[in-house]
Each structure stands twice: as C-alpha cells, then as structure tokens.
Design an enzyme around this catalytic site. Sequence first.
Site, mmCIF file in Angstrom:
data_model
loop_
_atom_site.group_PDB
_atom_site.id
_atom_site.type_symbol
_atom_site.label_atom_id
_atom_site.label_comp_id
_atom_site.label_asym_id
_atom_site.label_seq_id
_atom_site.Cartn_x
_atom_site.Cartn_y
_atom_site.Cartn_z
ATOM 1 N N SER A 171 -6.386 0.621 7.662
ATOM 2 C CA SER A 171 -5.742 0.006 6.499
ATOM 3 C C SER A 171 -6.337 0.533 5.194
ATOM 4 O O SER A 171 -6.253 1.734 4.930
ATOM 5 C CB SER A 171 -5.857 -1.511 6.618
ATOM 6 O OG SER A 171 -5.021 -2.142 5.694
ATOM 7 N N HIS A 377 -0.646 -5.694 12.301
ATOM 8 C CA HIS A 377 -1.668 -5.013 11.498
ATOM 9 C C HIS A 377 -3.098 -5.251 12.003
ATOM 10 O O HIS A 377 -3.816 -4.304 12.331
ATOM 11 C CB HIS A 377 -1.528 -5.470 10.047
ATOM 12 C CG HIS A 377 -2.165 -4.547 9.059
ATOM 13 N ND1 HIS A 377 -1.785 -3.228 8.925
ATOM 14 C CD2 HIS A 377 -3.158 -4.737 8.167
ATOM 15 C CE1 HIS A 377 -2.513 -2.657 7.981
ATOM 16 N NE2 HIS A 377 -3.355 -3.552 7.505
#
Length: 403
Positions: A171, A377
């Site tokens: 990320s 995620h």
Amino acid sequence: MLRVELLYACAWAGVATVLCFSDTLEDASLDVPHLVRKYGYPLEVHTVWTNDFYYLTMHRIRCGRDRNSNPNVNRPVVFLMHGLQSSSADWVVMGPGKGLAYILAEEGFDVWLGNSRGNVYSRRHLWLDPDSDVDFWKFTWDEIGRLDVPAMIDYALEKTGKKQLHYIGFSQGTTVFFVMCSMLPKYNEKIISMNALAPVTYLTNTGNPVDKALTYFSNEITKTAEFFGVGELPPFPRWFKKAGEMTCRDDAIVVKEVCYNIVFLFGGWNPDQSNKTMIPVQLGHVPAGASFRQFTHFAQNMRSKKFRRYDHGHVGNIKTYGTWSPPQYDLQEVRAPIHLYYSLSDIRATVNDIRRLRYELPNVKEVIQIPLYSFNHLDFMWAIDAKTLVYDHVIKTMNSYHI
Ligand SMILES: *[C@@H]1O[C@H](CO)[C@@H](O)[C@H](O)[C@H]1NC(C)=O
C-alpha cells in the site's frame, strides 16, 4: 435501574481488565524486538538518520530459526516497507509461518524492516519534539519517499556490503517507492526487484462515502489542526484500543460485529480470511502513528485524479515548486523491474487504478491477480491464506533473479 446497569458495566470492565493482562494477549503489547525474539528469531535494531535529521528505526532478521539459521552466511537482502498508519510490526504480528518477515528469513533472505517517520518506532528528531512541535509533523509520504526510504536502503546496503536489494512494499509502502524512484532515479539501480502488494498511486476509483467526504474537507481539517498545534493524527486512546482488543477476543461476550467494524475502518478487509484470534494482537500494533498531511495528500490525489506532490495552495505551491499546481511524479522514471500484485475486491488499490499504473510504468515484469475474488486490501498482510495466495509467489519471483 440505572444503578444496576452501572454496576453491570463496572463488573464487565473489571473482568475485561483482568483478561487484559492474561498471557494470550501478550503479543498485543510486545514491541517488535520482543515479539520476534519471543519466537526464537534473532532481531537487530538499527538507527538511521535522514538528511533532515529524523531518527528512524530499522528492524533486521538476518537469518531463520528452523532453516537457514547460520547468521554468518551471505544472503540476498530484502527491504520491507509497511503501509499507512503502520509499522514494521505488520510483517510479524501474525507469527512464525504466517508473517512475511519470518517466512523470508526461513527462505534464506536477510530481512530488513523499515519504519517511516512519525510511527511509534521513528518518533524522534534531532531538535523537534513530536509531542510539542507541530513542525515535526509537517511531512507527507513525499518526504517518506524522498528522504526516509533512500536513507534506509543506503544503510542496509552499506551494512551488508551489497549494491542492490529486493523491495517489498504494501500500500503506502509502494507509494513511497514510486516517489523515490521518480524523484531520485539513481535509486532504480539499487533495486533487484520491486514486489508491489496492493500498490497505491492513483486513487480515482474509491467509492467509499467516508473517503469522498474526506477528500472535500481534508485540506481544511489539516490546516485547522496545525493552526492549533496538532500535526499528528490522534492515535486511538488506550482505552479504545483495549476495548477493541476485548470485544475482538474469541471468548468475548460482546458481539464481534463491533470489532469487525473497528478493523474495517482501517481499510478493506475480508471476514472469511481473517483469523479472529489474531484481531486483538493486530489492534495492539495498529494504528502506529502518522501525520495529518499523509492522509490529506492521498485525499488531494483522489480529488485531482493525479499522482502528484503535496498541494500547499497556490501561494505555497509557487514558493515550494515555482508552479501554481503541484508537479506530478514522473512514473516514466521508475525503471526498476516491477511485479504488481492486486485483487479484485480491494477497496483501496482498485482494478482500474492498477490498470492505469501498469500502463504508465515502463518496466512492469508481471501483474499478478490474487486468485481469490474476495481478497481485500488488508488481507495482503493479515489473511489466513496470505502465504499460499501471495507470499509464495513473491519468493518465487525474487529467487528467479538469482539463477
Ligand atoms: C489463528 O491464530 C491462532 C493463534 O495464532 C492459531 O493457533 C490458529 O491456527 C489460526 N487459525 C487459522 C485458521 O489460521
């Protein structure tokens, strides 16, 4: 009636407090060095200075416990960079056999874990006090990419006598890589391979209503907070974290929905891939600290649909960059070999944004779609099957560079 309820609440709090100190939650309160050593792995702590005088802490696991356990063998170096509001703990909280740092050490890598300025392990500066100087917090992931990551990479290379290393980012840990390689292209040459897990540059497709609201107000929120001398995103109060840990326990009396929602606030997350036993431990290490500006910078990019530097407003931009709007990061400069990992359900690194990133990067070697539709995620770090779905591929990829 009210008094009875109060009594009940107090009794519950009492039980909760006792449970808090029980052994099962020990991992939630240990810092990375203690946690890693507890499981029998060697851990080194290194302090790195940046050019603007922040002190950063790196953690290193130089060899495995069960395999590749001779510390004096020359091994390929891998550098791991965590996401927003996180720390080096991301790579070890899940424990041996699950956390990527342990797996890599067993596979024969010399593992270096970064910590960006402002998180619990890198909350120090030569003269700025993070608790009282708002100037300490006037940074975004632009500074992390231009100053922190290069300093940590150079340090790891110097200590190991290597010229190159593998990079794994998750990320924001990928965002800072793209910032570094576009602003300081000579760092491309120090990268053997870049494994980008849930890469974040463009953020045009985030449909989350909370995100949308934030994109409109975040500039003002940050300016106001800094005006009042607050630059750090307020960490969860201790009682809140404790409450989270308690409600998330396996044997918690309180419905676990509350807990799921707390975790969901951090970003996409998939209940099927979540080991409920581990949620209290995860909450013990996340959030780990960040500046208001880090969030605002992402929000600015969501709004502009561009991947560009921090927007200081017209006057500030002229002063800082000499232009009305902030310059874009030039992805053409990112020439290191890139492996992109994404998943179809990721609410942060969405499919369309990955597609755009892929076509703008000049040296993408491979794009890997995680073979599980619901993979989200945070699953890149926390999923029960992260090893088989993601990490095994990362290891195969890195090993292919050494043949
Ligand atoms: C969940 O975590 C616990 C504690 O680490 C472990 O014993 C258990 O095997 C894990 N469950 C799964 C499905 O991975």
